[in-house]
Design an enzyme around this catalytic site. Structure first.
Site, short mmCIF file in Angstrom:
data_model
loop_
_atom_site.label_atom_id
_atom_site.label_comp_id
_atom_site.label_asym_id
_atom_site.label_seq_id
_atom_site.Cartn_x
_atom_site.Cartn_y
_atom_site.Cartn_z
CD GLU A 164 -4.73 10.10 -3.70
OE1 GLU A 164 -5.77 10.73 -3.97
OE2 GLU A 164 -3.79 10.60 -3.06
CD GLU A 363 -0.27 12.41 -5.20
OE1 GLU A 363 -0.98 13.17 -4.50
OE2 GLU A 363 -0.72 11.80 -6.19
C1 BGP Z 1 -4.02 13.75 -4.30
C2 BGP Z 1 -4.14 13.51 -5.78
C3 BGP Z 1 -3.47 14.53 -6.63
C4 BGP Z 1 -3.47 15.94 -6.09
C5 BGP Z 1 -3.26 16.00 -4.58
C6 BGP Z 1 -3.47 17.35 -3.93
O1 BGP Z 1 -5.09 13.16 -3.65
O2 BGP Z 1 -3.60 12.25 -6.15
O3 BGP Z 1 -4.01 14.44 -7.91
O4 BGP Z 1 -4.50 16.65 -6.57
O5 BGP Z 1 -4.08 15.08 -3.90
O6 BGP Z 1 -4.81 17.55 -3.60
P1 BGP Z 1 -5.69 18.70 -4.22
O7 BGP Z 1 -5.29 18.84 -5.62
O8 BGP Z 1 -7.11 18.25 -4.07
O9 BGP Z 1 -5.42 19.92 -3.40
#
Ligand code: BGP
Length: 458
Positions: A164, A363
């Protein structure tokens, strides 16, 4: 009931800084430093010091990963862990051993690994030198990547340069979400370009090192946020096109086609925000593209045309503003819309406009607060997560039946982990971590996931 292809893989993604904790880590990354200085910026002041303690528990955790059906897994090498001293590049042999054993255990468990090199975790040493704003960092990144390829190349076939990149440029540089909260759009654009350049430099090293090994492949992980216009009014459709250009196409085009979209260059020049580049750099980007793509998908972004007074702004607000669809189904804990339908657009765009490159869903997941509410006999009954996974897999399976070249789905996350400034507010795991004693318990969604992984029946 929909069925996924026989060879399709179910798996999970996590990252080093969100799961390993500080044991035996000799250097700070930018979050470690931020937490040491401003712990109250983190939800309930819980920092990255312990997280899910996987440095100490990975062997047992991998057994649980097998139990919830993971066949593919992504994590990150932490730059701040790999070296004893970031400045001198002196490798930390104990931590090399840790990572080698971790990856070997995954191999033994028959879990394919996609190893990522960077997940927001800028070493503090490099941050002091300007971090991603400084082009020197792109060479340092390539050198770090080369060391990783040489150190773990015998164990790992599939790699990713970074996760990302747009979140890095937006959260640290263009906005003020994460320390040092620079809030400078122009810097954010330069950072995005520098990340693209660094990724290409790392790919160049990769292709040299593994030139005789066709099994080795490298990717980048992009979070795609399909842009949906409020309605079909011409100015709202244009607003969505601009959002898509800046958030998705910038990185997709650079990584897959080796080009920065000309419309983006035109708009950035108009805004006096064009990044600094050289023709040699553009050639390097052109000649070092990815072999496959990782797609993180959580939510779409609905937009409408900006207000008149914003039309001359020198940031994205001149092109669009976010539109909140009153009928949206929301994940209220994270504030993200739940809209699996956008997976169809992602499948179609990659197929039709990016040469149907091989990709995986790297993800997708649902973070929920206070999951203790759903404990029954010690097991979290997370039916909401099962519904979420099911809905998203159904759209993915449809996309695949229409020709999408997608080979795997990775849940964020197989195990509860630390979410940056949100800390442990929202839990994402198929496996619960009790922060009091680090005890692990498989959630109801873990059982469901295993069943789908085995039968491919959604
Ligand atoms: C994505 C990231 C992850 C993870 C996920 C969930 O953007 O790659 O590292 O954190 O989001 O989001 P958050 O943890 O902000 O709730």
């Amino acid at each position: 009931m929909n069925k996924l292809p026989k060879e399709f893989l179910l798996g999970g993604s996590i990252s080093g800084p969100q799961t390993e904790g500080w044991t035996n880590k000799k250097n700070d990354n930018i979050f470690d430093y931020w937490y040491k200085n401003e712990p109250s910026d983190f939800f309930n002041s819980i920092g990255p010091d312990v997280t899910s303690n996987m440095f100490n528990t990975y062997k047992e955790d991998i057994k649980l990963f097998k139990k919830v059906g993971l066949k593919i897994f992504r994590t990150t090498v932490q730059w701040s862990r790999l070296f004893k001293n970031i400045e001198t590049w002196e490798v930390d042999e104990e931590n090399v051993e840790f990572y080698r054993d971790y990856f070997s255990e995954l191999k033994k468990a028959d879990i394919k690994v996609v190893l990522n090199l960077f997940h927001f975790d800028i070493p503090y040493f490099w941050h002091q030198k300007g971090g991603w704003e400084n082009k020197i960092f792109t060479d340092a990144f390539a050198k770090y990547a080369e060391i990783c390829f040489n150190t773990f190349g015998d164990l790992i076939d599939s790699w990713a340069t970074m996760n990302e990149p747009i979140v890095v440029s937006e959260s640290f540089y263009a906005h003020d979400f994460w320390w040092p909260k620079l809030n400078n759009f122009k810097k954010g654009i330069q950072v995005s370009y520098n990340e693209i350049l660094a990724s290409a430099k790392a790919i160049k090293k990769f292709k040299t090192i593994f030139k005789d090994d066709s099994k080795k492949e490298i990717s980048i992980i992009l979070n795609l946020t399909p842009a949906i216009p409020k309605d079909n009014e011409i100015e709202n459709v244009y607003a969505a096109k601009m959002k898509d250009l800046f958030s998705n196409r910038f990185f997709l085009d650079a990584s897959i086609k080796g080009e920065i979209p000309s419309l983006l260059i035109e708009k950035l020049t108009e805004m006096e925000c064009m990044f600094e580049y050289t023709t040699e750099e553009l050639d390097l980007i052109k000649n070092n593209t990815i072999d496959f793509l990782g797609v993180n998908y959580y939510a779409p972004c609905r937009v409408e045309a900006p207000k008149k007074e914003n039309l001359n702004n020198k940031d994205m607000s001149r092109f669009f503003e976010q539109y909140f669809w009153p009928e949206a189904k929301m994940n209220i804990y994270r504030g993200w819309e739940i809209f699996p339908n956008s997976i169809s657009d992602i499948c179609k765009i990659i197929k039709d406009e990016y040469n149907n490159i091989k990709w995986f869903m790297s993800e997708n997941g649902m973070g929920v607060q206070d999951e203790e509410r759903f404990l029954v006999d010690g097991v979290v009954h997370d039916d909401y997560r099962i519904d979420f996974i099911k809905e998203h897999l159904n759209f993915l399976s449809k996309g695949i039946s229409e020709g999408a070249n997608c080979f795997a789905y990775c849940i964020w996350a197989p195990i509860d982990c630390w979410s940056w400034a949100n800390s442990y507010k929202n839990r994402y795991g198929l496996i619960r971590v009790d922060l009091k004693d680090q005890k692990r318990t498989i959630k109801k969604s873990g059982e469901y996931f295993k069943k789908v992984s085995d039968t491919k029946e959604i």
